[in-house]
Scaffold this active site. Structure first.
Site, mmCIF file in Angstrom:
data_model
loop_
_atom_site.group_PDB
_atom_site.id
_atom_site.type_symbol
_atom_site.label_atom_id
_atom_site.label_comp_id
_atom_site.label_asym_id
_atom_site.label_seq_id
_atom_site.Cartn_x
_atom_site.Cartn_y
_atom_site.Cartn_z
ATOM 1 N N SER A 196 47.485 42.880 34.844
ATOM 2 C CA SER A 196 47.087 41.508 34.533
ATOM 3 C C SER A 196 48.256 40.572 34.816
ATOM 4 O O SER A 196 49.348 41.003 35.191
ATOM 5 C CB SER A 196 46.667 41.391 33.063
ATOM 6 O OG SER A 196 47.787 41.621 32.214
ATOM 7 N N LYS A 197 48.028 39.278 34.603
ATOM 8 C CA LYS A 197 49.047 38.270 34.904
ATOM 9 C C LYS A 197 50.322 38.472 34.102
ATOM 10 O O LYS A 197 51.397 38.066 34.531
ATOM 11 C CB LYS A 197 48.483 36.874 34.637
ATOM 12 C CG LYS A 197 47.392 36.463 35.612
ATOM 13 C CD LYS A 197 46.843 35.086 35.282
ATOM 14 C CE LYS A 197 45.763 34.679 36.268
ATOM 15 N NZ LYS A 197 45.195 33.347 35.946
ATOM 16 N N ARG A 198 50.201 39.089 32.924
ATOM 17 C CA ARG A 198 51.404 39.262 32.108
ATOM 18 C C ARG A 198 52.360 40.289 32.717
ATOM 19 O O ARG A 198 53.534 40.348 32.348
ATOM 20 C CB ARG A 198 51.031 39.662 30.678
ATOM 21 C CG ARG A 198 50.330 40.982 30.572
ATOM 22 C CD ARG A 198 49.830 41.261 29.160
ATOM 23 N NE ARG A 198 49.016 42.453 29.106
ATOM 24 C CZ ARG A 198 49.487 43.682 29.050
ATOM 25 N NH1 ARG A 198 50.789 43.875 29.042
ATOM 26 N NH2 ARG A 198 48.683 44.721 28.999
ATOM 27 N N HIS A 199 51.856 41.116 33.642
ATOM 28 C CA HIS A 199 52.729 42.085 34.313
ATOM 29 C C HIS A 199 53.496 41.446 35.466
ATOM 30 O O HIS A 199 54.564 41.920 35.851
ATOM 31 C CB HIS A 199 51.902 43.257 34.858
ATOM 32 C CG HIS A 199 51.307 44.126 33.799
ATOM 33 N ND1 HIS A 199 49.969 44.114 33.497
ATOM 34 C CD2 HIS A 199 51.878 45.021 32.951
ATOM 35 C CE1 HIS A 199 49.726 44.983 32.524
ATOM 36 N NE2 HIS A 199 50.868 45.536 32.171
ATOM 37 N N GLY A 200 52.936 40.378 36.040
ATOM 38 C CA GLY A 200 53.548 39.739 37.208
ATOM 39 C C GLY A 200 52.466 39.178 38.109
ATOM 40 O O GLY A 200 51.340 38.933 37.681
#
Length: 465
Positions: A196-200
């Site tokens: 997801s976006k929180r990973h990059g």
């Protein structure tokens, strides 16, 4: 289409290419969806539902309060033909729902997971196919389009498995053979959770904005959860297409490794010619093109440092680069020539195209003298650093006309003469000449900057000691 074009992935039909199975815009196919939805009613495989929003909300509330499984209660499935006709004649709004079997099982084969059996009672109860405004739901459009366009294989994420029994039932209701299914494992982050976006970065546009090459993205993503020739890591798009087989796909989820992708990106950057690297880095140097694409603010990776404020170079209305600092007296031709000359120098150090902006900055402005604490190496004091800078003037004069290996040997000799490490000799010179720790290899930078300007910057730095 822009994303596909950027990746270098062409398609056979659809979009602006047209084809024999068009139209390819869903809104232009509404009459087709209506036709097949009503055909299911004629065949007894679907029915009109006249339940209004108020009743459906009341049912949802009862199900929630009583911890019942969600879904339609099939109220209109049992209307008599006379009741249906009366409602239609009265102009009562309706949707069309599929008659899902209430007993038995639905079976299908998946290329990765094998045979799958699903109880019909666990399929979404009689889902809507055609909404009251005439718009199709995803399920209806998907099945009709895939059949009419002769789709042979459906490849999608494993999270779509719960929808597949419904799709198989829809194909059965139409009397059509369903395509082959292949449900792909998820791609996870390093923590084992769904990417997801929180990973990059997760969108192609953000990878573009962060300075990745399309070759790196295609190569790396194609190998996620897929095995080809053992020991081989780099493939062209043509090789990937030629070697692809369903048997190469893995059951286990893949882990998206940003460091590995960085490795791929650096490798492909180093394969570019100077002219190609110039073309790819220019948008990031000037803050145009891909450098203007949106960056996700939740991304843990820092925003790239791109544009004239970091490079000193902007793009003119004529599409040519120019030096923002007019005191540098550089024409657009000078700027382009200098940038092309810098490309081989920065190429070995670039992991991302975005890094080029800071690396070329020293050529397009007269940098301020850095603070002494940034110039003086940890193992030296101010007095010794001053000696290094004095020796550096002679070193700079002598390396012109030499090979890189010869210049390196001269640097080692200077360091040995001063009784210091090579790194402690080079670092103060780098800070004096480029004004930054972020720059191309020092010897090459001096050659591009020129003897006169390099020595002038060293003398300006010496004046502060």
């Amino acid at each position: 289409y822009d994303t596909m074009a950027w990746l270098g992935i062409d398609w056979d039909e659809g979009g602006d290419k047209g084809g024999e199975y068009g139209p390819y815009v869903q809104s232009e196919r509404f009459e087709l969806y209506k036709k097949y939805a009503h055909k299911l009613i004629e065949n007894g495989e679907a029915y009109y539902c006249f339940c209004d929003a108020e009743r459906l909300e009341r049912i949802r509330k009862i199900q929630t309060e009583n911890k019942m499984a969600p879904g339609y209660d099939r109220n209109c499935r049992h209307l008599t033909p006379e009741e249906v006709k009366a409602n239609l004649d009265a102009g009562k709004p309706y949707v069309i729902r599929l008659k899902v079997p209430m007993e038995g099982e639905t079976k299908f084969h998946d290329h990765i997971l094998g045979d799958i059996t699903w109880k019909n009672e666990d399929i979404s109860p009689d889902p809507v196919l055609l909404k009251s405004d005439g718009f199709p739901t995803y399920h209806l459009a998907n099945i009709v389009d895939d059949h009419m366009m002769k789709i042979s294989h459906v490849m999608r994420a494993q999270e779509w498995i719960p929808s597949t029994p419904l799709h198989v039932q829809m194909y059965r209701s139409f009397g059509w053979e369903h395509p082959e299914f292949c449900h792909l494992p998820m791609v996870n982050g390093a923590d084992g959770k769904k990417l997801s976006k929180r990973h990059g970065s997760t969108s192609v546009n953000e990878f573009r904005a962060r300075g990745y090459l399309p070759q790196a993205i295609v190569n790396y993503v194609a190998l996620l959860g897929c095995s080809y020739e053992e020991g081989k890591e780099f493939y062209t798009l043509e090789e990937l297409a030629k070697n692809f087989k369903l048997e190469h796909l893995n059951k286990a989820p893949a882990v998206f490794d940003y460091k590995k992708l960085e490795f791929y990106n650096g490798n492909y950057i180093r394969q570019l010619t100077a002219e190609e690297l110039y073309k790819w880095t220019l948008p990031f140097i000037t803050g145009t093109g891909d450098a203007t694409l949106e960056i996700n603010p939740e991304n843990p990776q820092p925003a790239p440092k791109v544009g004239p404020q970091y490079s000193g170079v902007a793009l003119g209305d004529d599409g040519e680069p120019y030096c923002v600092d007019k005191s540098m007296n550089m024409s657009s031709a000078d700027v382009k020539k200098t940038l092309l000359g810098l490309m081989p120098l920065i190429q070995e150090r670039l992991k991302f195209l975005t890094e080029a902006a800071e690396m070329v900055h020293f050529m397009f402005t007269e940098p301020a003298v850095p603070p002494k604490e940034e110039i003086v190496p940890k193992r030296l004091d101010e007095a010794k650093t001053k000696e290094v800078l004095e020796e550096a003037k002679t070193f700079v004069k002598n390396i012109f006309g030499k090979t890189h290996d010869e210049a390196e040997e001269m640097a080692k000799a200077c360091a040995e003469k001063l009784g210091i490490k090579l790194g402690d000799f080079m670092m103060p010179i780098r800070m004096a000449v480029t004004g930054s720790r972020v720059s191309p290899p020092l010897i090459g930078s001096i050659w591009v900057l020129g003897e006169e300007r390099s020595i002038a910057r060293i003398e300006k730095t010496l004046a502060t000691f």
